[in-house]
Design an enzyme around this catalytic site. Structure first.
Site, short mmCIF file in Angstrom:
data_model
loop_
_atom_site.label_atom_id
_atom_site.label_comp_id
_atom_site.label_asym_id
_atom_site.label_seq_id
_atom_site.Cartn_x
_atom_site.Cartn_y
_atom_site.Cartn_z
N ARG A 199 0.82 -1.22 0.00
CA ARG A 199 0.00 0.00 0.00
C ARG A 199 0.85 1.26 0.00
O ARG A 199 0.38 2.34 -0.35
CB ARG A 199 -0.92 0.02 1.23
N ARG A 218 2.65 -14.39 -3.68
CA ARG A 218 2.63 -13.86 -2.30
C ARG A 218 3.17 -14.91 -1.30
O ARG A 218 3.42 -14.58 -0.15
CB ARG A 218 1.22 -13.45 -1.91
N LYS A 261 -0.74 -15.12 7.92
CA LYS A 261 -2.03 -15.26 7.24
C LYS A 261 -1.90 -16.24 6.07
O LYS A 261 -0.78 -16.45 5.58
CB LYS A 261 -2.55 -13.90 6.78
N HIS A 262 -2.97 -16.90 5.65
CA HIS A 262 -4.37 -16.79 6.02
C HIS A 262 -4.78 -18.15 6.61
O HIS A 262 -5.01 -19.09 5.83
CB HIS A 262 -5.23 -16.48 4.82
N HIS A 299 -11.92 -12.80 -2.02
CA HIS A 299 -12.45 -11.45 -2.21
C HIS A 299 -13.77 -11.50 -2.99
O HIS A 299 -14.57 -10.58 -2.90
CB HIS A 299 -11.44 -10.58 -2.98
N ASP A 329 -9.90 -11.63 8.22
CA ASP A 329 -9.72 -10.90 6.97
C ASP A 329 -10.89 -9.93 6.87
O ASP A 329 -11.85 -9.98 7.67
CB ASP A 329 -9.68 -11.89 5.80
#
Length: 374
Positions: free
Chosen positions: A90, A152, A182-183, A195, A269
């Site tokens: 981010r 990832r 995670k996850h 998502h 999440d």
């Protein structure tokens, strides 16, 4: 007259809502503290999660985090972000670009590479007053058709992921930033993006203990501060009759607490993701998660849904469905996390810290990682 206990005398609706807010992390839109953010902080929310929409450059994000913490006045405010490296970052403008976990895992010395990445990220996040990084991903990349994990992950072997993940965690937390494995209990072998919808992991418990779970055990053993539970169904971990995602499953949470021995903060999440929104109301997701043993709920985008989450927790306690002690236990774990990692954004804490971000030293560390890639 017999003295009444605090729990008997003081449970007004307002008090319950402040207890409920302690279990919620919110997100907001904009690069400055706005009315939405101020309201959530005033309500007592545990923290805020930042996204690219909140970030211009390192100077702005440091100032934003300082202002957010100042809005909380005399209480700690947890500031979190997803800064994994690679495509999930981010903070970009001016920040050191850290490679993907896959690149780190493919180096000749994967553990050292992961530690270097954890150090760089930890230093740069601490410099802008961020306390918690939702990283590393310790899912094992066993499914080439997985639309959401892929690069990832540190790799396709559980042992490699376990070692690299533990190194990353230790390095980041030594720099004063809490890490998050995670996850849980593993999102690597799915072909649905949570998502968008609710994935299912059909494996037996024996297979999970061989592949998916060892990296989480290594993270727990490394002292990871938080674990993020996934919006994936895992029948092998569920109690009879359950058909719930791990983020709402007593069986999955019990395995994390009792079998893996995790004593820190369990965080969901984002509850606005399709895996939840398509199948459950916000009220259902939060209350079932609370009953299962979740500590901290992420509601990352919509103010109305954040309010619903807070109300749902408070109403569950007020109605007697969830004991207040259950909320207080989670709040105590969150307060311990804050005691360890949340730092005030004073002028002395800010001054001169930005120089480390994108510095020559950090760039050279990353270049060395890339040079060691197999």
């Amino acid at each position: 007259m017999e003295e009444r206990t605090w729990s008997e005398a003081s449970h007004t609706s307002e008090v319950l809502r402040r207890w409920a807010a302690k279990l919620v992390v919110f997100g907001f839109h904009g690069k400055q503290v706005d009315k939405h953010a101020r309201k959530k902080i005033e309500q007592g929310c545990a923290g805020v999660v930042l996204f690219s929409r909140n970030v211009k450059d390192k100077e702005q994000v440091q100032e934003l985090c300082a202002q957010l913490k100042q809005c909380a006045r005399n209480r700690p405010l947890l500031i979190a972000v997803d800064q994994e490296g690679g495509r999930i970052a981010r903070l970009n403008q001016g920040f050191t670009q850290v490679p993907t976990a896959r690149v780190l895992g493919s180096t000749e010395r994967a553990e050292a590479a992961a530690a270097a990445a954890g150090q760089v990220l930890g230093d740069e996040l601490r410099a802008v007053h961020i306390d918690l990084d939702f990283a590393p991903v310790v899912d094992v990349d066993t499914n080439p058709n997985n639309p959401v994990i892929g690069d990832r992950s540190f790799g396709r072997e559980a042992s490699k992921v376990a070692k690299a993940g533990a190194s990353f965690i230790k390095a980041m937390q030594a720099r004063g930033v809490a890490a998050c494995a995670k996850h849980f209990p593993g999102h690597g072998d799915t072909d649905v993006d949570s998502h968008l919808d609710l994935p299912r992991i059909p494996h037996t418990l024996e297979r999970l203990e061989e592949v998916e779970l060892p990296p989480f055990q290594a993270a727990v053993d490394a002292g990871v501060s938080t674990v993020m539970v996934a919006h994936v169904t895992v029948p092998a971990m569920q109690n009879q009759g359950e058909n719930l995602p791990a983020s709402m499953s007593p069986g999955a949470i019990k395995h994390l607490r009792e079998t893996l021995g995790f004593k820190g903060v369990i965080v969901t999440d984002d509850l606005e993701m399709g895996a939840i929104a398509k199948h459950f109301t916000m009220q259902e997701a939060v209350v079932k998660g609370l009953e299962a043993g979740v500590d901290l709920f992420l509601v990352c985008h919509t103010e109305k849904l954040q309010d619903i989450a807070i109300e749902a927790i408070a109403n569950a306690v007020e109605s007697g469905r969830v004991p207040l002690q259950r909320v207080q236990d989670s709040a105590a774990r969150i307060e311990n996390l804050m005691h360890l990692y949340v730092k005030p954004a004073t002028q002395s804490e800010s001054q001169g810290k930005l120089r480390i971000i994108g510095s020559k030293e950090h760039r050279e560390r990353i270049m060395q990682i890339l040079a060691d890639t197999i």
